[in-house]
Design a protein around this motif. Structure first.
Motif, PDB file in Angstrom:
ATOM      1  N   MET A  37       0.975  -1.293   0.066  1.00 36.30           N
ATOM      2  CA  MET A  37      -0.018  -0.185  -0.078  1.00 36.30           C
ATOM      3  C   MET A  37       0.860   1.354  -0.146  1.00 36.30           C
ATOM      4  N   SER A  38       0.938   2.228  -0.918  1.00 32.45           N
ATOM      5  CA  SER A  38       1.643   3.306  -1.082  1.00 32.45           C
ATOM      6  C   SER A  38       0.888   4.246  -0.302  1.00 32.45           C
ATOM      7  N   ASP A  39       1.919   5.317   0.097  1.00 26.33           N
ATOM      8  CA  ASP A  39       1.115   6.394   1.244  1.00 26.33           C
ATOM      9  C   ASP A  39       0.718   7.657   0.239  1.00 26.33           C
ATOM     10  N   LYS A  40       1.456   7.861  -0.715  1.00 25.90           N
ATOM     11  CA  LYS A  40       1.034   9.057  -1.610  1.00 25.90           C
ATOM     12  C   LYS A  40       1.123   8.596  -3.080  1.00 25.90           C
ATOM     13  N   THR A  41       0.236   9.540  -3.854  1.00 23.19           N
ATOM     14  CA  THR A  41       0.177   8.753  -5.140  1.00 23.19           C
ATOM     15  C   THR A  41       0.450  10.161  -6.101  1.00 23.19           C
ATOM     16  N   ILE A  42       1.407  10.192  -7.262  1.00 18.56           N
ATOM     17  CA  ILE A  42       1.631  11.052  -7.897  1.00 18.56           C
ATOM     18  C   ILE A  42       1.244  10.983  -9.314  1.00 18.56           C
ATOM     19  N   LEU A  43       0.458  11.946  -9.789  1.00 16.00           N
ATOM     20  CA  LEU A  43       0.135  12.076 -11.133  1.00 16.00           C
ATOM     21  C   LEU A  43       1.428  12.297 -11.969  1.00 16.00           C
ATOM     22  N   ILE A  44       1.452  11.337 -13.050  1.00 18.55           N
ATOM     23  CA  ILE A  44       2.518  11.407 -14.045  1.00 18.55           C
ATOM     24  C   ILE A  44       1.926  11.924 -15.627  1.00 18.55           C
ATOM     25  N   ALA A  45       2.236  12.945 -16.213  1.00 22.21           N
ATOM     26  CA  ALA A  45       1.684  13.293 -17.412  1.00 22.21           C
ATOM     27  C   ALA A  45       2.827  13.501 -18.548  1.00 22.21           C
ATOM     28  N   GLY A  75       0.299  14.763  -5.704  1.00 22.33           N
ATOM     29  CA  GLY A  75       1.289  15.402  -6.107  1.00 22.33           C
ATOM     30  C   GLY A  75       1.419  15.440  -8.054  1.00 22.33           C
ATOM     31  N   VAL A  76       2.190  16.153  -8.594  1.00 23.38           N
ATOM     32  CA  VAL A  76       2.185  15.836 -10.125  1.00 23.38           C
ATOM     33  C   VAL A  76       3.395  16.291 -10.723  1.00 23.38           C
ATOM     34  N   ILE A  77       4.008  15.240 -11.681  1.00 28.50           N
ATOM     35  CA  ILE A  77       5.211  15.545 -12.353  1.00 28.50           C
ATOM     36  C   ILE A  77       4.681  15.268 -13.863  1.00 28.50           C
ATOM     37  N   VAL A  78       5.291  16.524 -14.566  1.00 34.82           N
ATOM     38  CA  VAL A  78       4.936  16.496 -15.965  1.00 34.82           C
ATOM     39  C   VAL A  78       6.260  16.593 -16.826  1.00 34.82           C
ATOM     40  N   LEU A  79       6.243  16.058 -17.747  1.00 26.38           N
ATOM     41  CA  LEU A  79       7.502  15.861 -18.668  1.00 26.38           C
ATOM     42  C   LEU A  79       7.216  16.515 -20.280  1.00 26.38           C
ATOM     43  N   GLY A  80       8.285  17.219 -20.744  1.00 22.89           N
ATOM     44  CA  GLY A  80       8.146  17.549 -21.967  1.00 22.89           C
ATOM     45  C   GLY A  80       9.044  18.474 -22.450  1.00 22.89           C
ATOM     46  N   GLY A  81       8.994  18.782 -23.728  1.00 19.13           N
ATOM     47  CA  GLY A  81       9.865  19.725 -24.365  1.00 19.13           C
ATOM     48  C   GLY A  81       9.032  21.091 -24.493  1.00 19.13           C
ATOM     49  N   THR A  82       9.248  21.835 -25.612  1.00 14.69           N
ATOM     50  CA  THR A  82       8.281  23.208 -25.577  1.00 14.69           C
ATOM     51  C   THR A  82       6.783  22.896 -25.602  1.00 14.69           C
ATOM     52  N   MET A  83       6.363  21.881 -26.327  1.00 13.59           N
ATOM     53  CA  MET A  83       4.968  21.454 -26.172  1.00 13.59           C
ATOM     54  C   MET A  83       4.399  20.927 -24.966  1.00 13.59           C
ATOM     55  N   GLY A  84       5.238  19.827 -24.456  1.00 11.56           N
ATOM     56  CA  GLY A  84       4.840  19.576 -23.033  1.00 11.56           C
ATOM     57  C   GLY A  84       4.814  20.522 -21.868  1.00 11.56           C
ATOM     58  N   THR A  85       5.815  21.332 -22.066  1.00 10.64           N
ATOM     59  CA  THR A  85       6.109  22.449 -21.198  1.00 10.64           C
ATOM     60  C   THR A  85       4.821  23.377 -21.071  1.00 10.64           C
ATOM     61  N   ASP A  86       4.363  23.958 -22.345  1.00 15.67           N
ATOM     62  CA  ASP A  86       3.236  24.808 -22.246  1.00 15.67           C
ATOM     63  C   ASP A  86       2.028  24.091 -21.708  1.00 15.67           C
ATOM     64  N   LEU A  87       2.011  22.650 -21.948  1.00 18.91           N
ATOM     65  CA  LEU A  87       0.738  22.172 -21.462  1.00 18.91           C
ATOM     66  C   LEU A  87       0.859  21.887 -19.677  1.00 18.91           C
ATOM     67  N   ALA A  88       2.286  21.723 -19.282  1.00 17.87           N
ATOM     68  CA  ALA A  88       2.406  21.589 -18.073  1.00 17.87           C
ATOM     69  C   ALA A  88       2.245  22.708 -17.252  1.00 17.87           C
TER      70      ALA A  88
END
Length: 411
Positions: free
Chosen positions: A1-9, A98-111
């Motif tokens: 059972m994990s204590d915290k869940t992170i959204l990865i986008a 919490g959330v972590i988002v990965l990207g170049g310019t396109m992904g960063t714009d969305l992030a």
């Protein structure tokens, strides 16, 4: 059972390996993962928890419509709207911490949109090929976002980019475990200011307000601080504001360190009582290690440090700042007191100080008197903004508002 869940986008059609690596690092540390695909053209190697179709629908469209548009910018904005909406939905449902988002310019714009949708205090990390880049305007950067440069990671995994990815994965999980989220056991007062060398009222006002049962947050009004202040005002987080350093209004007008066009508007839109004063109205901040904006060349200036220099505005420009401040206050739906200390509005503008300009100060005060909107009470003081008389009058106005029920009483 994990204590915290992170959204990865991210775009799982092109960055599946990198996103899966992030998930593996978080899982290895005992964290949970919820995945969100923001791709348009391709598909992930395995289904994600939130599909690209669900994201597009949350953005008011569909994947097919995004493809048919033939416009990658428009398509990604559909996904950005949807990703922001879905992230907030997941957070409010208690499914992510919490959330972590990965990207170049396109992904960063969305992030940037996705992270801006989440309240202050929710850990937000962006791993980007353009972290810290001048491509990112201050008004797009959420108040408490963290960024790390995705070095050497434009295409495929390697030991260089894994160093960045693993740090970010550990950081967001650690932040989700350690964060002390803002609480609301006392009414919150938002105050804008600078360091004590130029504006000093917060030294006496903060403890006086705390003694009255309020929590006080002082925001450093150098662009990003103003964005944080405005984002909280837009949420309705403040019981009242002491907006005594609206220099970012002048910065926006004259090419300085802007906090965005909505600076000094969100408290008014929410009906939050506003005590306003023109601290440092006469200065425009710019990056000290760069040439000044052309409009500010050959002006008297103060080099605060190697990062920040402030240029002095001329009389006509000060009049324009006065009109801009008054126009913003005219849209307020709550109580407004506009305090005008005629003895000067920053420590460097005292009569014996190097940036003193009696003619410019007189022009500004004259324009404030002329342009002050009908919904604002103009309070003129024969004092300097750093004098005790200014802070005492501000507290007297505030106390009167509390007594009249315009501001919630302190706890």
């Amino acid at each position: 059972m994990s204590d915290k869940t992170i959204l990865i986008a991210g775009t799982y059609d092109t960055k599946d390996d990198e996103l899966t690596y992030l998930a593996g690092v978080i899982a290895a540390q005992g964290g949970g993962v919820l995945s969100m695909d923001v791709s348009v053209l391709g598909d992930p190697s395995r289904p994600t928890d939130v599909s690209k179709h669900a994201v597009a629908e949350a953005g008011g469209s569909s994947i097919q419509a995004a493809i048919d548009s033939g416009d990658e910018n428009g398509a990604m904005q559909i996904m950005a709207r949807g990703a922001a909406a879905k992230a907030l939905e997941l957070y409010l449902a208690g499914r992510i911490h919490g959330v972590i988002v990965l990207g170049g310019t396109m992904g960063t714009d969305l992030a940037l949109d996705l992270c801006a949708a989440l309240p202050l205090g929710v850990p937000k990390y962006i791993v980007s090929t353009v972290s810290f880049s001048p491509l990112l305007p201050p008004e797009r950067i959420p108040a408490d976002v963290q960024m790390i440069l995705w070095a050497g990671g434009l295409y495929g995994l390697n030991s260089i980019c894994k160093a960045s990815l693993s740090q970010a994965a550990g950081a967001v999980l650690g932040a989700a475990r350690a964060v002390e989220a803002p609480h609301r056991d006392r009414p919150l007062i938002g105050m804008t200011s600078f360091g004590k060398t130029v504006l000093r009222y917060m030294v006496s006002l903060k403890p006086a307000l705390e003694a009255r049962g309020y929590e006080v947050a002082v925001f450093h009004a150098t662009g990003m601080g103003g964005r944080a202040f405005e984002s909280l005002a837009a949420e309705g987080a403040f019981a009242a504001v002491f907006d005594f350093a609206p220099q970012e209004v002048a910065n926006h007008l004259y090419g300085g360190l802007s906090a965005g066009a909505d600076r000094m508007t969100n408290a008014g839109r929410r009906g939050i009582p506003q005590l306003v004063a023109p601290g440092c109205y006469d200065l425009v901040d710019y990056i000290g290690w760069q040439a000044p904006p052309p409009a500010l060349a050959d002006r008297p200036s103060h080099a605060h440090n190697r990062l920040l220099t402030s240029a002095v505005l001329e009389a006509d420009e000060r009049r324009a700042v006065a009109r801009a401040i008054c126009a913003k206050l005219a849209g307020a739906s709550g109580p407004v007191a506009l305090m005008l200390p005629t003895g000067g509005c920053n420590e460097w503008d005292r009569p014996d100080a190097p940036l003193h300009d009696a003619e410019g100060l007189a022009a500004f005060c004259d324009e404030i008197r002329s342009a002050c909107p009908a919904n604002a009470d103009l309070v003129t003081l024969d004092a300097h903004i750093n004098d005790a008389a200014f802070s005492e009058r501000a507290l007297a106005i505030f106390d009167d508002w509390v007594a009249r029920g315009l501001v919630a009483k302190g706890a």
